[in-house]
Design an enzyme around this catalytic site. Structure first.
Site, PDB file in Angstrom:
ATOM      1  N   ARG A   1     -13.682 -41.420 -26.308  1.00 23.96           N
ATOM      2  CA  ARG A   1     -14.275 -40.910 -27.532  1.00 23.96           C
ATOM      3  C   ARG A   1     -13.602 -39.624 -27.979  1.00 23.96           C
ATOM      4  O   ARG A   1     -13.204 -38.797 -27.143  1.00 23.96           O
ATOM      5  CB  ARG A   1     -15.752 -40.580 -27.288  1.00 23.96           C
ATOM      6  CG  ARG A   1     -16.689 -41.579 -27.940  1.00 23.96           C
ATOM      7  CD  ARG A   1     -18.108 -41.236 -27.638  1.00 23.96           C
ATOM      8  NE  ARG A   1     -18.321 -41.367 -26.199  1.00 23.96           N
ATOM      9  CZ  ARG A   1     -19.467 -41.715 -25.662  1.00 23.96           C
ATOM     10  NH1 ARG A   1     -20.499 -41.945 -26.419  1.00 23.96           N
ATOM     11  NH2 ARG A   1     -19.588 -41.816 -24.365  1.00 23.96           N
TER      12      ARG A   1
ATOM     13  N   SER B   1     -12.401 -37.681 -16.709  1.00 20.14           N
ATOM     14  CA  SER B   1     -13.272 -38.076 -15.589  1.00 20.14           C
ATOM     15  C   SER B   1     -12.496 -38.632 -14.401  1.00 20.14           C
ATOM     16  O   SER B   1     -12.694 -39.795 -13.998  1.00 20.14           O
ATOM     17  CB  SER B   1     -14.298 -39.091 -16.078  1.00 20.14           C
ATOM     18  OG  SER B   1     -14.926 -38.597 -17.218  1.00 20.14           O
TER      19      SER B   1
ATOM     20  N   ASP C   1     -16.586 -35.418 -16.126  1.00 17.11           N
ATOM     21  CA  ASP C   1     -17.778 -35.921 -16.846  1.00 17.11           C
ATOM     22  C   ASP C   1     -19.083 -35.469 -16.198  1.00 17.11           C
ATOM     23  O   ASP C   1     -20.082 -35.247 -16.883  1.00 17.11           O
ATOM     24  CB  ASP C   1     -17.734 -37.447 -17.031  1.00 17.11           C
ATOM     25  CG  ASP C   1     -17.517 -38.216 -15.736  1.00 17.11           C
ATOM     26  OD1 ASP C   1     -17.307 -37.587 -14.680  1.00 17.11           O
ATOM     27  OD2 ASP C   1     -17.532 -39.472 -15.788  1.00 17.11           O
TER      28      ASP C   1
HETATM   29  C1  BG6 Z   1     -20.707 -41.218 -20.972  1.00 16.50           C
HETATM   30  C2  BG6 Z   1     -20.068 -39.844 -20.856  1.00 16.50           C
HETATM   31  O1  BG6 Z   1     -21.902 -41.116 -21.667  1.00 16.50           O
HETATM   32  O2  BG6 Z   1     -20.914 -41.715 -19.691  1.00 16.50           O
HETATM   33  C3  BG6 Z   1     -18.762 -40.000 -20.118  1.00 16.50           C
HETATM   34  O3  BG6 Z   1     -19.881 -39.278 -22.127  1.00 16.50           O
HETATM   35  C4  BG6 Z   1     -18.985 -40.624 -18.792  1.00 16.50           C
HETATM   36  O4  BG6 Z   1     -18.139 -38.751 -19.975  1.00 16.50           O
HETATM   37  C5  BG6 Z   1     -19.711 -41.930 -18.969  1.00 16.50           C
HETATM   38  O5  BG6 Z   1     -17.766 -40.813 -18.121  1.00 16.50           O
HETATM   39  C6  BG6 Z   1     -20.023 -42.566 -17.656  1.00 16.50           C
HETATM   40  O6  BG6 Z   1     -20.594 -43.834 -17.844  1.00 16.50           O
HETATM   41  P1  BG6 Z   1     -19.763 -45.143 -18.028  1.00 16.50           P
HETATM   42  O7  BG6 Z   1     -20.739 -46.195 -17.735  1.00 16.50           O
HETATM   43  O8  BG6 Z   1     -19.314 -45.166 -19.459  1.00 16.50           O
HETATM   44  O9  BG6 Z   1     -18.653 -45.123 -17.066  1.00 16.50           O
HETATM   45  C1  GLC Z   2     -14.620 -41.458 -10.655  1.00 19.67           C
HETATM   46  C2  GLC Z   2     -13.824 -40.223 -10.924  1.00 19.67           C
HETATM   47  C3  GLC Z   2     -14.734 -39.058 -11.119  1.00 19.67           C
HETATM   48  C4  GLC Z   2     -15.746 -39.352 -12.164  1.00 19.67           C
HETATM   49  C5  GLC Z   2     -16.494 -40.591 -11.811  1.00 19.67           C
HETATM   50  C6  GLC Z   2     -17.519 -40.983 -12.838  1.00 19.67           C
HETATM   51  O1  GLC Z   2     -15.216 -41.310  -9.429  1.00 19.67           O
HETATM   52  O2  GLC Z   2     -12.938 -39.999  -9.863  1.00 19.67           O
HETATM   53  O3  GLC Z   2     -13.992 -37.916 -11.494  1.00 19.67           O
HETATM   54  O4  GLC Z   2     -16.628 -38.274 -12.276  1.00 19.67           O
HETATM   55  O5  GLC Z   2     -15.592 -41.645 -11.661  1.00 19.67           O
HETATM   56  O6  GLC Z   2     -16.946 -41.253 -14.062  1.00 19.67           O
END
Ligand code: BG6
Ligand code: GLC
Ligand code: GLC
Length: 954
Positions: A579, A640, A694
């Site tokens: 995003r 992340s 994240d």
């Molecule tokens: C989102 C966050 O809502 O959730 C992200 O903005 C995060 O930063 C993500 O990595 C994690 O959830 P998923 O299910 O999208 O991996």
């Molecule tokens: C993976 C990444 C970590 C992140 C997590 C959730 O474990 O290594 O940095 O926070 O995924 O998205």
């Protein structure tokens, strides 16, 4: 005596025939409902009536009038048929049924036998035939080979056992079983038993059945409302002689239907007229509201004995029926059964004979104490007396045994009484069967129904005329049904063995399922070990010692304080969606505008340069669409993946995780890679201020709303947590006071082998097939990217064992990632019925049965439950550490959470919370779901950094 031919009572007789000469109304229409006057023993009785004896010419009228009551007209039969059908349909529809209606109990028998069933089975029959209990040894030989006669033994149940404590009855049954088994020279290892229990029961499985209420001659205490299979198992255990597995429980009607000899086509109705009466039939499963099933058929036990609609039965009930009901063990109940069942036919005859004697029509007006004693005339007596050939002689013998002197005309009259009572029973039974047949014909939308009905019970065996009257009446009431009646061969024992064979196979499957899922079911001790190991790994990681937890400093030293202001750009990379966001933080709140861009797999796993160029392209597109081109807003980058940070705007990617694997990035500063891409794209100017994980973005985002939020948790594609640690504990960063947010990178927990004891072969399969084998052990047991795959591997295994999908391996199921983690959330959703679970699985092209759907659901539950519990153990380790860091007796803390698995799964969040409560009882933990994603948090970190930078400049 008038010469009343037996044929006159046949179904085709005209309704006029039994009208009294002169059109007198039936004599007993004026009597009260407690029974005909004189049926109760008068003072001084037994004896002979002294006064009011009718003169001989009156006697035929008296007899006719008396027996007239037993006449059920064709119109009445049709009314009963219609009312019963209506009652059946109500009960099927799941509408609250009054006690007077039929029960329509599903039996968990889903198909008639294939004939392929094999093996030795023990059958225990209780409740079908009066006070007797039968044990059988049945050998099923499948399609090949000759049918083998069962060995059987009958035991008489003493009256005190039938009416005593339930435990005594079941102990008696267990003793009979042992005695029977002692006497037969068979191999008695691994005995599998089918329990034929002929009373109304709520079944919740093939081997789970709760007695609703006793019927017929039983009334043992402490059984109603209990699972009779468990009671039998307990008794067998107490008896201790044999180890016997009770694998199925069936009603006698079901045994009768299932034991129908192959060769007659499928037999889909079982009809029993024994001590009691009832029928079962194969109903379309979609019509049975209590079942969550839309395919196939299920056997339903009608329990028509309880039918007693006053409107239609009231006019048919005689004063004798009322008297019989009053003296029965269950007054007011089973009114229909009390007109048909063998337990009652002898009694009805006795009541009529006693009345006629008291009226002076029989036995010279004399009764005997035996004749006035409840139960002195049995079904067997009625059968013998009714026999047109040998009957007259037997009447004399039987009545003399009752202490009665039988006059010349008495025998014929007594035979007539027997025939009348029996004819009514057969005709009423026919009306009920006709209702079942109509139901079957309608539910199958057939003009003409051709069907086989298996019949069983002593009334059929002892009274050949019962079946012929039944057949004729059924023809009359259900002319569109072509019915073959097939007598059950060995009292239904074979049918019970058939069901037992199927149940045994299902039970074996269940055992295999349980064995497979057992390693996923973690107990408190195992979870406490995980928590302790996590805690130890945290400490080591913070100290810079070897640990699977990297415990990465983030350079975020405080959660937001609400004074942050400004407009920021944010990037959010690494979750399900990439995003780009515009975050405006004002005194009035935070406003976010964002756009989702896709990162195709070839980009995520291509070259680093390509990935970062793609990211910048997306930013440029966003800026153009938002009218931000040319502005250099401060940018916060949610990235992340594990990064070693040396400051807020520096993050060296240690290794990719989840589905990313772009080359030449590991070991590089991600902020530099982004800045280089910006430079390559000369047109844009961007000011990258901060890089955040994240988890950190989520904690900051939730922290803006709740200052107690000091932990960030992600359970989505991947899983990870961060929290506020005391700076003095962080070896990698100088300083002893204050806090720093630590990105734990807990996904890698266990990569040093510490979780090996918990890992299953399915985890190993998933790991091996991943792009990073041996890495992210904890994440691979918890997060959305892997749970579907774990489930898929378990399903493959269960299929190879023949437990699922009839053992057929399909190409679809062998396809990686075909089973998405979102299916777990959908399948486990409480609002979804099993039929929808099946729809999901069918979409995957899996050839499943209804048992399969349930098993797949259990697999999903086991996998997601383990994930949630492991996650809870991790959170417990974190909050306990914070509590101890601060030397608090009790810590109140909030955890900001994000991630599709956590948010979409129906039970995940509550399971995490429950685990934390158990493992960290001194922490009061509130979980806050992040509403705005972590981009908002990244913007807030950027805002703080800008403020600090400005302060530094001043
Ligand atoms: C989102 C966050 O809502 O959730 C992200 O903005 C995060 O930063 C993500 O990595 C994690 O959830 P998923 O299910 O999208 O991996
Ligand atoms: C993976 C990444 C970590 C992140 C997590 C959730 O474990 O290594 O940095 O926070 O995924 O998205
Ligand atoms: C009673 C029982 C029923 C059984 C029938 C015939 O009606 O309630 O379960 O099938 O008797 O034995």
């Amino acid at each position: 005596m008038p010469n009343i031919a037996r044929e006159e009572l046949k179904p085709e007789e005209s309704e006029q025939l039994l009208l009294l000469p002169g059109g007198h109304p039936p004599l007993w229409n004026h009597m009260d409902s407690t029974g005909p006057v004189g049926l109760q023993q008068r003072e001084g009785a037994p004896g002979c009536s002294q006064e009011g004896l009718p003169c001989p010419s009156d006697s035929s009228e008296l007899v006719l009038a008396c027996l007239q009551q037993f006449k059920v007209t064709e119109t009445q039969l049709r009314q009963i048929q219609a009312s019963l059908l209506c009652s059946m349909e109500h009960a099927l529809g799941g509408q609250a049924s009054p006690a007077s209606s039929v029960r329509m109990l599903p039996t968990y028998v889903g198909s008639t036998p294939h004939g392929t069933e094999q093996g030795d089975f023990v059958v225990l029959e209780l409740g079908a035939t009066g006070a007797s209990l039968r044990v059988l040894w049945v050998t099923l030989v499948g399609n090949e080979g000759h049918r083998m006669e069962p060995r059987s033994q009958e035991f008489v149940i003493p009256p005190e056992v039938m009416l005593g404590p339930g435990q005594q009855l079941f102990d008696f049954a267990a003793r009979c079983l042992s005695e029977f088994l002692d006497a037969i020279p068979m191999d008695k290892k691994g005995l599998q038993l089918g329990f034929s229990f002929s009373f109304p029961c709520h079944q919740t499985g093939l081997d789970r059945s709760t007695l609703i209420s006793w019927t017929k001659g039983f009334r043992c205490s402490g059984v109603e409302g209990h699972d009779v299979v468990q009671l039998l198992r307990d008794a067998i255990k107490r008896q201790g002689a044999y180890s016997i597995d009770v694998v199925a429980v069936v009603n006698d009607t079901v045994g009768t239907m299932m034991g129908c000899e192959p060769g007659f086509g499928p037999c889909e109705v079982g009809l029993v007229v024994d001590t009691g009466t009832n029928a079962c039939y194969m109903e379309e499963a979609r019509h049975v509201a209590v079942l969550d099933e839309d395919r196939g058929r299920v056997c339903v036990s009608v329990e028509w004995g309880s039918f007693s609609d006053d409107g239609v039965l009231g006019p048919v009930l005689t004063t004798f029926d009322h008297a019989l009901d009053q003296e029965s063990l269950n007054p007011g109940a089973q009114r229909f059964e009390k007109m048909i069942g063998g337990l009652y036919l002898g009694e009805l005859v006795r009541l009529v004979l006693a009345h006629l004697a008291q009226q002076g029509v029989l036995f010279d007006g004399c009764t005997s104490s035996a004749l006035l004693t409840h139960g002195s005339i049995l079904l067997e007596h009625v059968a013998e007396m009714e026999d047109p050939l040998a009957g007259a002689a037997r009447v004399h013998a039987i009545l003399q045994d009752l202490g009665l002197s039988v006059g010349a005309s008495d025998a014929e009259l007594v035979q007539y009484v027997c025939a009348t009572v029996l004819t009514r029973a057969a005709r009423l039974c026919a009306a009920a069967l006709a209702a079942v047949l109509s139901r079957l014909r309608h539910s199958r939308e057939l003009q003409m129904l051709q069907i086989a009905v298996a019949t069983g019970g002593r009334v059929f065996e002892r009274h050949p005329s019962f079946l012929s009257i039944l057949q004729e009446t059924v023809k009359l009431l259900a002319p569109e049904c072509d019915v073959s009646f097939i007598p059950s061969v060995d009292g239904g024992g074979r049918g019970v063995a058939m069901v037992t064979a199927v149940a045994a196979r299902l039970a074996a499957h269940r055992r295999l399922l349980e064995e497979t899922l057992a390693p996923f079911r973690l107990n408190h001790e195992q979870l406490a070990v995980v928590q302790a190991q996590m805690r130890e790994a945290m400490v080591k990681g913070l100290r810079g010692e070897a640990s699977s937890l990297r415990m990465l400093p983030t350079y975020v030293r405080a959660t937001p304080d609400g004074t942050e202001r400004g407009d920021f750009l944010a990037l959010d990379l690494g979750g399900t969606n990439f995003r780009v966001l515009l975050v405006c933080v004002t005194a009035g709140g935070v406003k976010i505008t964002s756009q989702v861009y896709s990162i195709p797999e070839y980009v995520a796993q291509g070259s680093g340069q390509q990935l970062f160029d793609h990211i910048v392209d997306c930013i440029v597109d966003f800026q153009q669409k938002q009218g931000l081109s040319g502005q250099s807003l401060p940018l916060g980058f949610t990235f992340s993946f594990p990064c070693r940070q040396l400051g807020l705007d520096q993050g060296i990617l240690l290794n990719w995780t989840k589905g990313f694997n772009a080359s030449d990035c590991e070991g590089q500063d991600v902020v530099c890679l982004l800045r280089e891409a910006i430079r390559r794209r000369q047109a844009v100017e961007l000011n990258v201020v901060a890089i955040v994980n994240d988890t950190v973005g989520t904690m900051m985002s939730c922290g803006y709303e709740d200052p107690r939020c000091e932990v960030g948790l992600i359970v989505g594609t991947g899983t990870n947590a961060c929290y506020m640690e005391e700076l003095r504990n962080v070896a990698a960063v100088a300083g002893d006071s204050g806090h720093m947010c630590i990105n734990m990178e807990w996904g890698a927990f266990g990569d040093d082998g510490s979780l090996d004891l918990l890992r299953t072969c399915f985890d190993a399969n998933v790991d091996q097939a991943s792009i990073n084998p041996g890495k992210q052990s904890f994440e691979k047991m918890i997060s959305g990217m892997y749970l579907g795959e774990i489930v898929r591997h378990i399903l493959l295994h269960l299929t190879s064992l023949g437990v699922l999908f009839r053992g057929q391996q399909t190409q679809r199921l062998q396809t990686r990632d075909i089973f998405k983690t979102k299916f777990l959330s959908e399948i486990e959703s409480d609002s979804l019925a099993l039929r929808q679970v099946r729809a999901i699985l069918e979409d995957l092209g899996l050839p499943l049965t209804s048992d399969d759907a349930l098993m797949v659901l259990e697999v999903c539950q086991a996998v997601s439950q383990r994930a949630a519990q492991l996650c809870g153990a991790g959170v417990a380790a974190v909050v306990e550490k914070i509590r101890e860091n601060r030397g608090l007796e009790e810590l109140t803390v909030s955890v900001g959470v994000d991630g599709t698995l956590y948010k979409l799964h129906p039970h995940f969040s509550s399971l995490v919370a429950a685990t934390v409560r158990k493992l960290a009882p001194r922490c009061v933990v509130t979980f806050l779901q992040s509403e705005d994603g972590s981009g908002k948090g990244a913007a807030l970190v950027t805002a703080v950094a800008c403020r600090l930078a400005q302060t530094a400049c001043v």
